[in-house]
Design a protein around this motif. Structure first.
Motif, short mmCIF file in Angstrom:
data_model
loop_
_atom_site.label_atom_id
_atom_site.label_comp_id
_atom_site.label_asym_id
_atom_site.label_seq_id
_atom_site.Cartn_x
_atom_site.Cartn_y
_atom_site.Cartn_z
N LEU A 14 105.16 38.52 71.42
CA LEU A 14 103.77 38.89 71.67
C LEU A 14 103.36 38.42 73.07
O LEU A 14 103.61 37.26 73.44
CB LEU A 14 102.84 38.26 70.64
N ALA A 15 102.74 39.30 73.84
CA ALA A 15 102.29 38.93 75.18
C ALA A 15 101.35 37.74 75.12
O ALA A 15 101.38 36.88 76.01
CB ALA A 15 101.62 40.12 75.86
N ALA A 16 100.54 37.65 74.08
CA ALA A 16 99.60 36.54 73.95
C ALA A 16 100.29 35.19 73.84
O ALA A 16 99.69 34.15 74.13
CB ALA A 16 98.70 36.76 72.73
N SER A 17 101.56 35.18 73.44
CA SER A 17 102.29 33.92 73.30
C SER A 17 102.92 33.45 74.62
O SER A 17 103.45 32.35 74.69
CB SER A 17 103.38 34.04 72.23
N LEU A 18 102.85 34.29 75.64
CA LEU A 18 103.45 33.96 76.94
C LEU A 18 102.49 33.14 77.78
O LEU A 18 101.26 33.23 77.61
CB LEU A 18 103.80 35.24 77.69
N LEU A 25 101.89 38.84 85.29
CA LEU A 25 102.99 39.65 85.84
C LEU A 25 103.19 40.92 85.02
O LEU A 25 103.38 42.01 85.56
CB LEU A 25 104.29 38.84 85.87
N LEU A 26 103.15 40.78 83.69
CA LEU A 26 103.32 41.93 82.82
C LEU A 26 102.21 42.95 83.03
O LEU A 26 102.46 44.16 83.06
CB LEU A 26 103.36 41.50 81.35
N GLU A 27 100.98 42.47 83.15
CA GLU A 27 99.85 43.38 83.35
C GLU A 27 99.99 44.15 84.66
O GLU A 27 99.64 45.33 84.73
CB GLU A 27 98.54 42.60 83.33
N ALA A 28 100.52 43.49 85.69
CA ALA A 28 100.70 44.14 87.00
C ALA A 28 101.91 45.06 86.99
O ALA A 28 101.98 46.00 87.78
CB ALA A 28 100.85 43.08 88.09
N GLY A 29 102.86 44.77 86.10
CA GLY A 29 104.10 45.55 86.05
C GLY A 29 105.21 44.82 86.77
O GLY A 29 105.03 44.36 87.90
N ILE A 30 106.33 44.67 86.12
CA ILE A 30 107.48 43.98 86.70
C ILE A 30 108.57 45.02 86.91
O ILE A 30 109.02 45.66 85.96
CB ILE A 30 108.00 42.86 85.78
#
Length: 47
Positions: A14-18, A25-30
């Motif tokens: 879950l992204a919330a656990s990061l 970084l995930l929201e911006a795109g990796i």
């Protein structure tokens, strides 16, 4: 993980656990230039 809008891999993390920085970084795109780089990014995020 997605490639050009198509789901490649479901990690189950879950992204919330990061940490906040990883979520940003995930929201911006990796971007990954290769499958090997993608595998390394996934490993880093999931550990």
């Amino acid at each position: 993980m997605f490639r050009r809008g198509s789901l490649l891999t479901h990690t189950g993390v879950l992204a919330a656990s990061l940490p906040r920085e990883d979520r940003a970084l995930l929201e911006a795109g990796i971007a990954a230039e290769s499958d090997q780089e993608l595998a390394s990014l996934i490993e880093d995020l999931c550990s």
